[in-house]
Write an enzyme that holds these catalytic residues in place. Structure first.
Site, PDB file in Angstrom:
ATOM      1  N   ALA A  89      17.837  -4.525  10.397  1.00 53.23           N
ATOM      2  CA  ALA A  89      18.960  -3.912   9.680  1.00 53.23           C
ATOM      3  C   ALA A  89      18.477  -2.946   8.603  1.00 53.23           C
ATOM      4  O   ALA A  89      19.279  -2.371   7.865  1.00 53.23           O
ATOM      5  CB  ALA A  89      19.844  -4.990   9.064  1.00 53.23           C
ATOM      6  N   GLY A  90      17.172  -2.744   8.517  1.00 53.08           N
ATOM      7  CA  GLY A  90      16.602  -1.930   7.454  1.00 53.08           C
ATOM      8  C   GLY A  90      16.557  -0.446   7.783  1.00 53.08           C
ATOM      9  O   GLY A  90      17.049   0.001   8.823  1.00 53.08           O
ATOM     10  N   GLY A  91      15.943   0.298   6.851  1.00 58.86           N
ATOM     11  CA  GLY A  91      15.845   1.756   7.004  1.00 58.86           C
ATOM     12  C   GLY A  91      15.103   2.149   8.263  1.00 58.86           C
ATOM     13  O   GLY A  91      15.486   3.112   8.947  1.00 58.86           O
ATOM     14  N   SER A 197       5.082  -3.446   8.791  1.00 54.92           N
ATOM     15  CA  SER A 197       5.207  -3.766   7.362  1.00 54.92           C
ATOM     16  C   SER A 197       3.911  -3.487   6.606  1.00 54.92           C
ATOM     17  O   SER A 197       2.822  -3.860   7.045  1.00 54.92           O
ATOM     18  CB  SER A 197       5.569  -5.250   7.192  1.00 54.92           C
ATOM     19  OG  SER A 197       6.640  -5.594   8.020  1.00 54.92           O
ATOM     20  N   ASP A 229       0.780   8.206  11.369  1.00 56.61           N
ATOM     21  CA  ASP A 229      -0.324   9.066  10.912  1.00 56.61           C
ATOM     22  C   ASP A 229      -0.663  10.099  11.989  1.00 56.61           C
ATOM     23  O   ASP A 229      -0.951  11.263  11.686  1.00 56.61           O
ATOM     24  CB  ASP A 229      -1.554   8.216  10.577  1.00 56.61           C
ATOM     25  CG  ASP A 229      -1.242   7.177   9.513  1.00 56.61           C
ATOM     26  OD1 ASP A 229      -0.546   7.520   8.545  1.00 56.61           O
ATOM     27  OD2 ASP A 229      -1.674   6.014   9.664  1.00 56.61           O
ATOM     28  N   HIS A 256      -4.382   2.409   7.298  1.00 57.81           N
ATOM     29  CA  HIS A 256      -3.098   3.068   7.037  1.00 57.81           C
ATOM     30  C   HIS A 256      -2.769   3.027   5.546  1.00 57.81           C
ATOM     31  O   HIS A 256      -1.803   2.394   5.127  1.00 57.81           O
ATOM     32  CB  HIS A 256      -1.971   2.423   7.865  1.00 57.81           C
ATOM     33  CG  HIS A 256      -0.639   3.057   7.590  1.00 57.81           C
ATOM     34  ND1 HIS A 256      -0.331   4.352   7.967  1.00 57.81           N
ATOM     35  CD2 HIS A 256       0.462   2.597   6.944  1.00 57.81           C
ATOM     36  CE1 HIS A 256       0.888   4.649   7.565  1.00 57.81           C
ATOM     37  NE2 HIS A 256       1.403   3.602   6.933  1.00 57.81           N
TER      38      HIS A 256
HETATM   39  N1  LIG Z   1       3.271   1.390   9.274  1.00 59.55           N
HETATM   40  C1  LIG Z   1       3.822   2.485   8.820  1.00 59.55           C
HETATM   41  O1  LIG Z   1       3.413   3.579   9.172  1.00 59.55           O
HETATM   42  C2  LIG Z   1       5.004   2.407   7.918  1.00 59.55           C
HETATM   43  C3  LIG Z   1       5.373   1.246   7.333  1.00 59.55           C
HETATM   44  N2  LIG Z   1       6.464   1.170   6.527  1.00 59.55           N
HETATM   45  C4  LIG Z   1       6.796  -0.132   5.946  1.00 59.55           C
HETATM   46  O2  LIG Z   1       7.852  -0.736   6.683  1.00 59.55           O
HETATM   47  C5  LIG Z   1       8.518  -1.695   5.846  1.00 59.55           C
HETATM   48  C6  LIG Z   1      10.031  -1.557   5.972  1.00 59.55           C
HETATM   49  O3  LIG Z   1      10.444  -0.323   5.454  1.00 59.55           O
HETATM   50  P1  LIG Z   1      12.015   0.066   5.415  1.00 59.55           P
HETATM   51  O4  LIG Z   1      12.644  -0.230   6.709  1.00 59.55           O
HETATM   52  O5  LIG Z   1      12.100   1.406   4.863  1.00 59.55           O
HETATM   53  O6  LIG Z   1      12.557  -0.977   4.333  1.00 59.55           O
HETATM   54  P2  LIG Z   1      14.056  -1.509   4.140  1.00 59.55           P
HETATM   55  O7  LIG Z   1      14.112  -2.218   2.844  1.00 59.55           O
HETATM   56  O8  LIG Z   1      15.016  -0.410   4.378  1.00 59.55           O
HETATM   57  O9  LIG Z   1      14.229  -2.549   5.324  1.00 59.55           O
HETATM   58  C7  LIG Z   1      13.511  -3.722   5.371  1.00 59.55           C
HETATM   59  C8  LIG Z   1      14.338  -4.766   6.068  1.00 59.55           C
HETATM   60  O10 LIG Z   1      13.572  -5.951   6.124  1.00 59.55           O
HETATM   61  C9  LIG Z   1      14.473  -7.022   5.958  1.00 59.55           C
HETATM   62  N3  LIG Z   1      13.782  -8.241   5.584  1.00 59.55           N
HETATM   63  C10 LIG Z   1      13.326  -8.652   4.385  1.00 59.55           C
HETATM   64  N4  LIG Z   1      12.784  -9.878   4.479  1.00 59.55           N
HETATM   65  C11 LIG Z   1      12.895 -10.247   5.766  1.00 59.55           C
HETATM   66  C12 LIG Z   1      12.527 -11.382   6.507  1.00 59.55           C
HETATM   67  N5  LIG Z   1      11.932 -12.432   5.913  1.00 59.55           N
HETATM   68  N6  LIG Z   1      12.792 -11.425   7.809  1.00 59.55           N
HETATM   69  C13 LIG Z   1      13.390 -10.373   8.421  1.00 59.55           C
HETATM   70  N7  LIG Z   1      13.765  -9.264   7.790  1.00 59.55           N
HETATM   71  C14 LIG Z   1      13.512  -9.203   6.483  1.00 59.55           C
HETATM   72  C15 LIG Z   1      15.450  -6.545   4.886  1.00 59.55           C
HETATM   73  O11 LIG Z   1      16.644  -7.307   4.901  1.00 59.55           O
HETATM   74  C16 LIG Z   1      15.649  -5.109   5.331  1.00 59.55           C
HETATM   75  O12 LIG Z   1      16.748  -4.972   6.193  1.00 59.55           O
HETATM   76  C17 LIG Z   1       7.968  -1.459   4.449  1.00 59.55           C
HETATM   77  O13 LIG Z   1       7.009  -2.440   4.158  1.00 59.55           O
HETATM   78  C18 LIG Z   1       7.342  -0.090   4.539  1.00 59.55           C
HETATM   79  O14 LIG Z   1       6.316   0.096   3.605  1.00 59.55           O
HETATM   80  C19 LIG Z   1       7.228   2.258   6.284  1.00 59.55           C
HETATM   81  C20 LIG Z   1       6.920   3.460   6.848  1.00 59.55           C
HETATM   82  C21 LIG Z   1       5.758   3.655   7.667  1.00 59.55           C
HETATM   83  O1  LIG Z   2       4.132   5.540   2.516  1.00 60.09           O
HETATM   84  C1  LIG Z   2       4.769   4.482   2.656  1.00 60.09           C
HETATM   85  O2  LIG Z   2       4.956   3.657   1.787  1.00 60.09           O
HETATM   86  C2  LIG Z   2       5.302   4.200   4.023  1.00 60.09           C
HETATM   87  C3  LIG Z   2       4.255   4.497   5.012  1.00 60.09           C
HETATM   88  O3  LIG Z   2       3.400   3.688   5.294  1.00 60.09           O
HETATM   89  C4  LIG Z   2       4.186   5.853   5.539  1.00 60.09           C
HETATM   90  O4  LIG Z   2       5.148   6.623   5.420  1.00 60.09           O
HETATM   91  O5  LIG Z   2       3.139   6.185   6.094  1.00 60.09           O
END
Ligand SMILES: NC(=O)C1=CN([C@@H]2O[C@H](COP(=O)(O)OP(=O)(O)OC[C@H]3O[C@@H](n4cnc5c(N)ncnc54)[C@H](O)[C@@H]3O)[C@@H](O)[C@H]2O)C=CC1
Ligand SMILES: O=C([O-])CC(=O)C(=O)O
Length: 392
Positions: A89-91, A197, A229, A256
Site C-alpha cells: 500500500a506504500g509509495g 527496503s 541504479d 546500493h
Molecule cells: N532498493 C531501492 O532501489 C529503493 C529502495 N527504496 C526503499 O523502499 C522502502 C519503501 O519506500 P516507499 O514505498 O517509498 O515507502 P512508503 O512509506 O510509501 O511505503 C512503505 C509501506 O510499507 C508498509 N509497512 C511498514 N511496516 C510494514 C510491515 N511490517 N509489513 C508490511 N508493510 C509494512 C507501510 O505501511 C507502507 O505502506 C524504503 O525503505 C525505501 O528507502 C526506495 C527506493 C529505491
Molecule cells: O534514495 C533513497 O532513499 C531511495 C533509494 O534507494 C533510491 O532512490 O535509490
C-alpha cells in the site's frame, strides 16, 4: 505503452504482386521488444487461394494484436506463478502492484501491508489481466499472503527525508525486514526474495541471517534489488552520449548507497567516447540519484515510480528465469565471491533455481578500479551491521 501492439505496416506490394505484412511488437518492459516478422504471399486479386490466405493472415494479425492473456493461451502455456508484495500500500508498493498486475507471467498477486491493502487490491483487481488479486492486512494475514509464493517482493519500511542517509533508516527498517523474513522462512521457504527496503546493503544480510537461523537459507534465492541504479545509469548515459536509451546497457556493481553504487561506464554500450570528466559526472549522478529524488520531493519520500518500474523489471527477470527462459541477466546484490565481500552487486544470470551464475566484473578502468577499492570498507561495515543486528 505496455502490452500495446503496434502494427506498423500492411501493404500490397503491387510490383511483386505479393501481399506483404510487417509486424512490430513492442511489449516492453515484460515481453518481446522489437520482434520483426515479415510475411509475404501472392496478392493476385483473381486468385481465390490468395484471397483466402490474405484474410487468414489478417485474422492472425488481429489475434496477435491482443495481449497474451486475451489470446487465451497464456494461462495454459505459462506456468502458474504467485507473487507477493509486502508493503503493497506504500509509495512503491502501489505502482509495483499495478505493474505486476500487468505482467502476464503472474497468475496470483498477493498484496500485503499493515494498512490499506483492501482498497489497493480492489482497485488493482479490476484490471482485466491474467492474475487473481488478493489483499491481506495485518500480521494475522501475513501467512496467507505468503503461502505458495514463488516470488516475494519487499518494499516495506520507511523512506528517506532530505538530509538522511539510507543507513539512517536502519533502526526502523531492520526490524521490519527481520519480521517479514521470519514469516517467509515459515510460510514460503522456497520463494525467491527481492529485497527493496533500505538500507539494502544491510537488509539483504539481515534476511540471509534470518533464513540461516530458520534453516531455510538458499543463497540462490535472495536478491537485493539494485535495478534502479542500472535504470538511472542507462538514462543518464543515453542523455550524455546522445544514443537511443532503449539500446543502452550499463552494469552497476557494488552495493546500493552512495559510493557503494559503482556504474561501469567503461563497459557501457553502445560505445561513446566520453571525456573522463563526463564519466566522473555520470558516476556521481548515478550514485546520488536517490538523493536527487529525495531532495526534489522535499520531505514527501523517495523514489517510488522509477523504483516500481525497476522492481517490476527485476521481478519479471526472476519469473522468466524460473520459467526456464535462457540468458536472463540482471545486476543484483547477492551472496558473492566476486570480491572478498560476502555480498556484492554484479551481473547475475537468473534461472530455474534463482541465481544460476554470478558473473565477474569484467575489465575495469583505473577510475572504476579506484572506486571499487574505495567502496569496500563502507559496504563491508553495512553488511556486518546487518549480520550483527540479526544475531543480537
Ligand atoms: N532498493 C531501492 O532501489 C529503493 C529502495 N527504496 C526503499 O523502499 C522502502 C519503501 O519506500 P516507499 O514505498 O517509498 O515507502 P512508503 O512509506 O510509501 O511505503 C512503505 C509501506 O510499507 C508498509 N509497512 C511498514 N511496516 C510494514 C510491515 N511490517 N509489513 C508490511 N508493510 C509494512 C507501510 O505501511 C507502507 O505502506 C524504503 O525503505 C525505501 O528507502 C526506495 C527506493 C529505491
Ligand atoms: O534514495 C533513497 O532513499 C531511495 C533509494 O534507494 C533510491 O532512490 O535509490
Amino acid at each position: 505503452m505496455i502490452f500495446e501492439f503496434d502494427l506498423s505496416t500492411i501493404f500490397v506490394n503491387k510490383a511483386c504482386r505479393h501481399f506483404t505484412a510487417f509486424f512490430f511488437f513492442n511489449l516492453s518492459p515484460f515481453s518481446f521488444n522489437g520482434l520483426f516478422i515479415i510475411i509475404s504471399l501472392p496478392a493476385s486479386p483473381k486468385s481465390k487461394p490468395a484471397t483466402k490466405m490474405r484474410s487468414s493472415v489478417l485474422r492472425s494479425v488481429k489475434t496477435l494484436a491482443k495481449p497474451a492473456g486475451a489470446r487465451g493461451y497464456s494461462s495454459e502455456s505459462v506456468p502458474d506463478r504467485k507473487v507477493a508484495v509486502l508493503g503493497a500500500a506504500g509509495g512503491i508498493g502501489q505502482p509495483l502492484a499495478l505493474l505486476m498486475k500487468l505482467n502476464p507471467l503472474v497468475s496470483r498477486l498477493a498484496l500485503y501491508d499493515i494498512a490499506n491493502t483492501p482498497g489497493v487490491a480492489a482497485d488493482v483487481g479490476h484490471i482485466n489481466t491474467r492474475s487473481e488479486v488478493a489483499g491481506y492486512m495485518g500480521n494475522d494475514q501475513l501467512g496467507q499472503a505468503l503461502e505458495d509464493s514463488d516470488v516475494v517482493i519487499i518494499p516495506a519500511g520507511v523512506p528517506r527525508k532530505p538530509g538522511m542517509t539510507r543507513d539512517d533508516l536502519f533502526n526502523i527498517n531492520a526490524g521490519i525486514v527481520k519480521d517479514l523474513c521470519s514469516a517467509i522462512a515459515k510460510y514460503c521457504p522456497n520463494a525467491i526474495v527481492n529485497m527493496i527496503s533500505n538500507p539494502v546493503n544491510s537488509t539483504v544480510p539481515i534476511a540471509a541471517e534470518v533464513f540461516k537461523k530458520a534453516g531455510t537459507y538458499n543463497e540462490k534465492k535472495l536478491f537485493g534489488v539494485t535495478t534502479l541504479d542500472v535504470v538511472r545509469a542507462k538514462t543518464f548515459y543515453a542523455g550524455k552520449a546522445n544514443v537511443n536509451v532503449a539500446e543502452v546497457n550499463v552494469p552497476v556493481v557494488g552495493g546500493h548507497a552512495g559510493i557503494t553504487i559503482l556504474p561501469l561506464f567503461s563497459q557501457a554500450t553502445p560505445k561513446a567516447n566520453l571525456a573522463d570528466e563526463d564519466i566522473k559526472a555520470l558516476t556521481k549522478r548515478t550514485q546520488d540519484g536517490g538523493t536527487e529524488v529525495v531532495e526534489a520531493k522535499a520531505g514527501k519520500g523517495s523514489a517510488t515510480l522509477s523504483m516500481a518500474y525497476a522492481g517490476a523489471i527485476f521481478a519479471d527477470a526472476c519469473l522468466k528465469g524460473l520459467n526456464g527462459v535462457p540468458d536472463v541477466v540482471e545486476c543484483s546484490f547477492v551472496q558473492s565471491t566476486v570480491t572478498e565481500l560476502p555480498f556484492f552487486a554484479s551481473k547475475v544470470r537468473l534461472g530455474k533455481n534463482g541465481v544460476e551464475e554470478v558473473l565477474g566484473l569484467g575489465p575495469l578502468s583505473d577510475f572504476e578500479q579506484e572506486g571499487l577499492e574505495k567502496l569496500k570498507p563502507e559496504l563491508k561495515a553495512s553488511i556486518e551491521k546487518g549480520v550483527k543486528f540479526a544475531n543480537a
